[in-house]
Design an enzyme around this catalytic site. Structure first.
Site, PDB file in Angstrom:
ATOM      1  N   ASP A   1      -1.586   2.831 -12.890  1.00  0.00           N
ATOM      2  CA  ASP A   1      -0.494   1.691 -12.304  1.00  0.00           C
ATOM      3  C   ASP A   1      -0.703   1.850 -10.678  1.00  0.00           C
ATOM      4  O   ASP A   1      -1.391   2.780 -10.316  1.00  0.00           O
ATOM      5  CB  ASP A   1       0.958   2.248 -12.914  1.00  0.00           C
TER       6      ASP A   1
ATOM      7  N   ASP B   1       1.711   0.176  -8.043  1.00  0.00           N
ATOM      8  CA  ASP B   1       2.799   0.726  -7.168  1.00  0.00           C
ATOM      9  C   ASP B   1       3.419   2.051  -7.377  1.00  0.00           C
ATOM     10  O   ASP B   1       4.163   2.088  -8.652  1.00  0.00           O
ATOM     11  CB  ASP B   1       4.144  -0.339  -7.157  1.00  0.00           C
TER      12      ASP B   1
ATOM     13  N   GLY C   1       8.096  -1.504 -12.522  1.00  0.00           N
ATOM     14  CA  GLY C   1       7.095  -1.622 -13.662  1.00  0.00           C
ATOM     15  C   GLY C   1       7.134  -2.893 -14.284  1.00  0.00           C
ATOM     16  O   GLY C   1       6.274  -3.186 -15.000  1.00  0.00           O
TER      17      GLY C   1
ATOM     18  N   ARG D   1       8.541  -9.711 -11.755  1.00  0.00           N
ATOM     19  CA  ARG D   1       9.510 -10.137 -11.048  1.00  0.00           C
ATOM     20  C   ARG D   1      10.811 -10.793 -11.795  1.00  0.00           C
ATOM     21  O   ARG D   1      12.024 -10.266 -11.469  1.00  0.00           O
ATOM     22  CB  ARG D   1       9.297 -11.017  -9.953  1.00  0.00           C
TER      23      ARG D   1
ATOM     24  N   SER E   1       2.137  -6.974 -10.485  1.00  0.00           N
ATOM     25  CA  SER E   1       2.279  -7.359  -9.275  1.00  0.00           C
ATOM     26  C   SER E   1       0.857  -8.182  -9.098  1.00  0.00           C
ATOM     27  O   SER E   1      -0.173  -7.844  -9.284  1.00  0.00           O
ATOM     28  CB  SER E   1       2.533  -6.660  -8.291  1.00  0.00           C
TER      29      SER E   1
END
Length: 250
Positions: free
Chosen positions: A20, A22, A70, A73, A139
Protein backbone atom coordinates in the site's frame (compact mmCIF):
# COMPACT_ATOMS: atom_id res chain seq x y z
CA UNK A 1 31.21 -0.64 1.01
CA UNK A 2 27.89 -2.40 0.51
CA UNK A 3 25.45 -3.72 3.09
CA UNK A 4 24.82 -7.39 3.77
CA UNK A 5 21.26 -6.66 4.90
CA UNK A 6 19.00 -9.67 4.41
CA UNK A 7 15.29 -10.30 4.65
CA UNK A 8 13.63 -11.54 7.82
CA UNK A 9 12.54 -15.22 7.78
CA UNK A 10 8.86 -14.26 7.22
CA UNK A 11 9.76 -13.68 3.55
CA UNK A 12 11.22 -17.16 3.07
CA UNK A 13 8.40 -18.41 0.80
CA UNK A 14 7.36 -15.04 -0.65
CA UNK A 15 7.97 -14.45 -4.36
CA UNK A 16 6.52 -10.91 -4.69
CA UNK A 17 5.40 -8.09 -2.38
CA UNK A 18 2.54 -5.62 -2.87
CA UNK A 19 2.79 -2.41 -0.82
CA UNK A 20 0.00 0.00 0.00
CA UNK A 21 1.17 3.60 -0.50
CA UNK A 22 -0.22 6.06 2.05
CA UNK A 23 1.17 5.38 5.51
CA UNK A 24 3.22 2.41 4.31
CA UNK A 25 5.61 3.80 1.69
CA UNK A 26 5.05 7.54 2.12
CA UNK A 27 4.27 9.73 5.10
CA UNK A 28 1.12 10.93 3.36
CA UNK A 29 -1.55 9.43 5.59
CA UNK A 30 -1.21 12.42 7.92
CA UNK A 31 -1.85 14.76 4.97
CA UNK A 32 -4.92 12.76 3.96
CA UNK A 33 -6.15 12.74 7.57
CA UNK A 34 -5.70 16.51 7.94
CA UNK A 35 -7.58 17.15 4.70
CA UNK A 36 -10.41 14.83 5.76
CA UNK A 37 -10.64 16.58 9.13
CA UNK A 38 -11.04 20.01 7.56
CA UNK A 39 -13.65 18.75 5.10
CA UNK A 40 -15.64 16.68 7.61
CA UNK A 41 -15.55 19.28 10.39
CA UNK A 42 -16.90 21.92 8.01
CA UNK A 43 -19.73 19.57 7.01
CA UNK A 44 -20.52 18.71 10.64
CA UNK A 45 -20.75 22.42 11.51
CA UNK A 46 -23.09 23.05 8.58
CA UNK A 47 -25.15 19.88 9.15
CA UNK A 48 -24.88 18.89 12.84
CA UNK A 49 -26.14 15.39 13.69
CA UNK A 50 -29.36 15.23 15.68
CA UNK A 51 -27.67 13.19 18.39
CA UNK A 52 -25.37 15.59 20.35
CA UNK A 53 -22.99 12.71 21.07
CA UNK A 54 -22.23 12.46 17.34
CA UNK A 55 -21.33 16.14 16.90
CA UNK A 56 -17.71 15.76 17.98
CA UNK A 57 -15.05 16.74 15.42
CA UNK A 58 -13.38 14.19 13.17
CA UNK A 59 -10.53 12.43 15.00
CA UNK A 60 -7.44 12.13 12.81
CA UNK A 61 -6.45 8.87 14.47
CA UNK A 62 -9.50 6.85 15.42
CA UNK A 63 -12.04 8.11 12.86
CA UNK A 64 -9.44 8.04 10.10
CA UNK A 65 -8.50 4.44 10.87
CA UNK A 66 -12.08 3.26 11.33
CA UNK A 67 -13.82 4.93 8.43
CA UNK A 68 -11.60 6.27 5.64
CA UNK A 69 -8.10 4.77 5.74
CA UNK A 70 -7.47 2.53 2.74
CA UNK A 71 -10.80 3.31 1.06
CA UNK A 72 -11.65 5.35 -1.99
CA UNK A 73 -12.66 8.96 -1.33
CA UNK A 74 -16.33 8.31 -1.99
CA UNK A 75 -16.45 5.15 0.14
CA UNK A 76 -14.59 6.88 2.98
CA UNK A 77 -16.80 9.98 2.91
CA UNK A 78 -19.97 7.89 2.92
CA UNK A 79 -18.73 5.63 5.74
CA UNK A 80 -17.88 8.51 8.07
CA UNK A 81 -21.10 10.44 7.41
CA UNK A 82 -23.17 7.32 8.05
CA UNK A 83 -21.27 6.73 11.30
CA UNK A 84 -22.37 10.20 12.43
CA UNK A 85 -26.00 9.51 11.56
CA UNK A 86 -26.05 11.87 8.58
CA UNK A 87 -27.82 11.39 5.26
CA UNK A 88 -25.54 10.27 2.46
CA UNK A 89 -27.14 11.14 -0.87
CA UNK A 90 -24.70 10.90 -3.74
CA UNK A 91 -24.40 14.67 -4.20
CA UNK A 92 -23.48 15.17 -0.53
CA UNK A 93 -20.87 12.41 -0.54
CA UNK A 94 -19.35 13.76 -3.73
CA UNK A 95 -19.25 17.31 -2.38
CA UNK A 96 -17.43 16.30 0.82
CA UNK A 97 -15.04 14.06 -1.12
CA UNK A 98 -14.32 16.86 -3.60
CA UNK A 99 -13.59 19.29 -0.76
CA UNK A 100 -11.15 16.78 0.74
CA UNK A 101 -9.51 16.24 -2.66
CA UNK A 102 -8.97 19.98 -3.11
CA UNK A 103 -7.46 20.35 0.35
CA UNK A 104 -5.19 17.34 -0.06
CA UNK A 105 -3.92 18.48 -3.44
CA UNK A 106 -3.14 21.96 -2.10
CA UNK A 107 -1.16 20.55 0.83
CA UNK A 108 0.65 18.00 -1.31
CA UNK A 109 1.75 20.61 -3.86
CA UNK A 110 2.80 23.01 -1.12
CA UNK A 111 4.74 20.65 1.13
CA UNK A 112 5.32 17.31 -0.62
CA UNK A 113 5.83 14.05 1.29
CA UNK A 114 8.70 11.85 2.41
CA UNK A 115 9.18 8.10 2.13
CA UNK A 116 9.69 6.16 5.36
CA UNK A 117 13.38 5.17 5.64
CA UNK A 118 12.52 1.72 7.00
CA UNK A 119 10.26 1.03 4.04
CA UNK A 120 12.91 2.18 1.58
CA UNK A 121 15.42 -0.10 3.25
CA UNK A 122 13.06 -3.09 2.99
CA UNK A 123 12.18 -2.37 -0.64
CA UNK A 124 15.85 -2.08 -1.61
CA UNK A 125 16.62 -5.33 0.20
CA UNK A 126 13.78 -7.03 -1.68
CA UNK A 127 15.15 -5.68 -4.95
CA UNK A 128 18.64 -7.00 -4.20
CA UNK A 129 17.06 -10.38 -3.42
CA UNK A 130 15.33 -10.37 -6.83
CA UNK A 131 11.81 -10.21 -5.39
CA UNK A 132 9.48 -8.06 -7.54
CA UNK A 133 7.60 -5.22 -5.88
CA UNK A 134 4.34 -3.40 -6.58
CA UNK A 135 2.77 -0.27 -5.14
CA UNK A 136 -1.02 -0.26 -4.94
CA UNK A 137 -3.31 2.50 -3.79
CA UNK A 138 -6.93 3.62 -4.00
CA UNK A 139 -5.57 7.15 -4.47
CA UNK A 140 -5.18 8.70 -7.91
CA UNK A 141 -2.22 10.63 -6.47
CA UNK A 142 -0.11 7.53 -5.77
CA UNK A 143 2.27 7.99 -8.69
CA UNK A 144 2.82 11.65 -7.89
CA UNK A 145 3.39 10.84 -4.21
CA UNK A 146 5.98 8.19 -5.00
CA UNK A 147 7.72 10.39 -7.55
CA UNK A 148 7.88 13.37 -5.17
CA UNK A 149 9.29 11.09 -2.47
CA UNK A 150 11.95 9.83 -4.90
CA UNK A 151 11.00 6.15 -4.72
CA UNK A 152 8.84 5.49 -7.77
CA UNK A 153 11.69 3.70 -9.54
CA UNK A 154 11.98 1.17 -6.70
CA UNK A 155 8.72 -0.51 -7.80
CA UNK A 156 8.14 -2.70 -10.83
CA UNK A 157 4.39 -2.05 -10.93
CA UNK A 158 2.02 0.70 -9.82
CA UNK A 159 -1.75 0.20 -9.65
CA UNK A 160 -3.39 3.44 -8.50
CA UNK A 161 -6.91 4.80 -8.14
CA UNK A 162 -7.01 5.85 -11.78
CA UNK A 163 -6.23 2.31 -12.92
CA UNK A 164 -8.74 0.90 -10.44
CA UNK A 165 -11.45 3.15 -11.87
CA UNK A 166 -10.51 2.27 -15.45
CA UNK A 167 -10.68 -1.45 -14.70
CA UNK A 168 -13.78 -1.18 -12.50
CA UNK A 169 -11.99 -2.67 -9.49
CA UNK A 170 -14.03 -2.45 -6.27
CA UNK A 171 -12.39 -0.83 -3.25
CA UNK A 172 -11.04 -2.38 -0.08
CA UNK A 173 -11.84 -4.54 1.82
CA UNK A 174 -12.33 -6.30 -1.53
CA UNK A 175 -8.94 -7.67 -2.64
CA UNK A 176 -9.19 -6.78 -6.34
CA UNK A 177 -6.62 -3.96 -6.27
CA UNK A 178 -3.98 -6.18 -4.67
CA UNK A 179 -4.82 -9.13 -6.90
CA UNK A 180 -4.35 -6.95 -9.99
CA UNK A 181 -0.97 -5.79 -8.71
CA UNK A 182 0.14 -9.38 -8.07
CA UNK A 183 -1.12 -10.41 -11.50
CA UNK A 184 1.02 -7.70 -13.13
CA UNK A 185 4.02 -8.96 -11.20
CA UNK A 186 3.32 -12.43 -12.55
CA UNK A 187 3.00 -14.04 -9.11
CA UNK A 188 -0.18 -15.67 -7.73
CA UNK A 189 -1.54 -14.36 -4.43
CA UNK A 190 -0.67 -17.55 -2.47
CA UNK A 191 3.01 -16.85 -3.23
CA UNK A 192 2.88 -13.09 -2.55
CA UNK A 193 2.74 -10.74 0.44
CA UNK A 194 0.68 -7.61 1.09
CA UNK A 195 1.87 -4.75 3.30
CA UNK A 196 -0.86 -2.49 4.71
CA UNK A 197 -1.58 -0.03 7.52
CA UNK A 198 -5.37 0.14 7.10
CA UNK A 199 -7.92 -2.22 8.61
CA UNK A 200 -9.71 -2.46 5.27
CA UNK A 201 -6.38 -3.16 3.60
CA UNK A 202 -5.29 -6.07 5.78
CA UNK A 203 -8.78 -7.52 5.43
CA UNK A 204 -8.40 -7.24 1.65
CA UNK A 205 -5.08 -9.09 1.82
CA UNK A 206 -6.64 -11.87 3.84
CA UNK A 207 -9.66 -12.14 1.51
CA UNK A 208 -7.34 -12.30 -1.47
CA UNK A 209 -5.59 -15.39 -0.15
CA UNK A 210 -2.14 -13.80 0.05
CA UNK A 211 0.57 -15.89 1.65
CA UNK A 212 1.55 -13.16 4.09
CA UNK A 213 -0.29 -10.04 5.26
CA UNK A 214 1.90 -7.56 7.10
CA UNK A 215 0.23 -4.83 9.13
CA UNK A 216 2.00 -1.55 9.85
CA UNK A 217 0.99 0.37 12.97
CA UNK A 218 2.22 3.96 13.00
CA UNK A 219 -0.76 5.36 14.91
CA UNK A 220 0.28 5.19 18.54
CA UNK A 221 -3.31 4.14 19.35
CA UNK A 222 -3.08 1.39 22.02
CA UNK A 223 -5.36 -1.20 20.40
CA UNK A 224 -4.41 -0.69 16.74
CA UNK A 225 -2.10 -3.71 16.66
CA UNK A 226 -4.84 -6.03 17.89
CA UNK A 227 -7.34 -4.55 15.45
CA UNK A 228 -4.98 -5.12 12.53
CA UNK A 229 -4.47 -8.71 13.65
CA UNK A 230 -8.24 -9.26 14.00
CA UNK A 231 -8.83 -7.91 10.49
CA UNK A 232 -6.35 -10.30 8.91
CA UNK A 233 -2.72 -9.33 9.50
CA UNK A 234 -0.34 -12.22 10.15
CA UNK A 235 2.18 -9.93 11.83
CA UNK A 236 2.24 -6.25 12.80
CA UNK A 237 5.30 -4.01 12.90
CA UNK A 238 5.78 -0.35 13.77
CA UNK A 239 8.37 0.15 11.05
CA UNK A 240 9.18 -2.02 8.05
CA UNK A 241 12.87 -1.75 8.79
CA UNK A 242 12.16 -4.34 11.49
CA UNK A 243 11.84 -6.90 8.68
CA UNK A 244 15.39 -6.41 7.49
CA UNK A 245 18.22 -8.20 9.25
CA UNK A 246 21.07 -5.73 9.49
CA UNK A 247 24.37 -7.01 8.25
CA UNK A 248 27.91 -5.76 8.52
CA UNK A 249 29.36 -3.70 5.66
CA UNK A 250 31.63 -5.63 3.35
Amino acid sequence: MTSRDTLAPVFRDVRAVVFDTDGVITDSARVHAAAWKTAFDAHLRAHPPRDPRLRRPFDVRDDYLRHVDGKSRLDGAAAFLRARGLDTPEETVRAVAADKERLFTERLRAHGVDAYPGTVRLVRTLRRAGIPRAAASASRHAGELLARAGVLDLFDVLVDGGEAARLGLPGKPRPDLFLEAARRLGVPAPRAAVVEDALAGVEAGRRGGFALVIGVDRTGVPDTRQRLLRHGADIVVCDLGELVVRGEPK
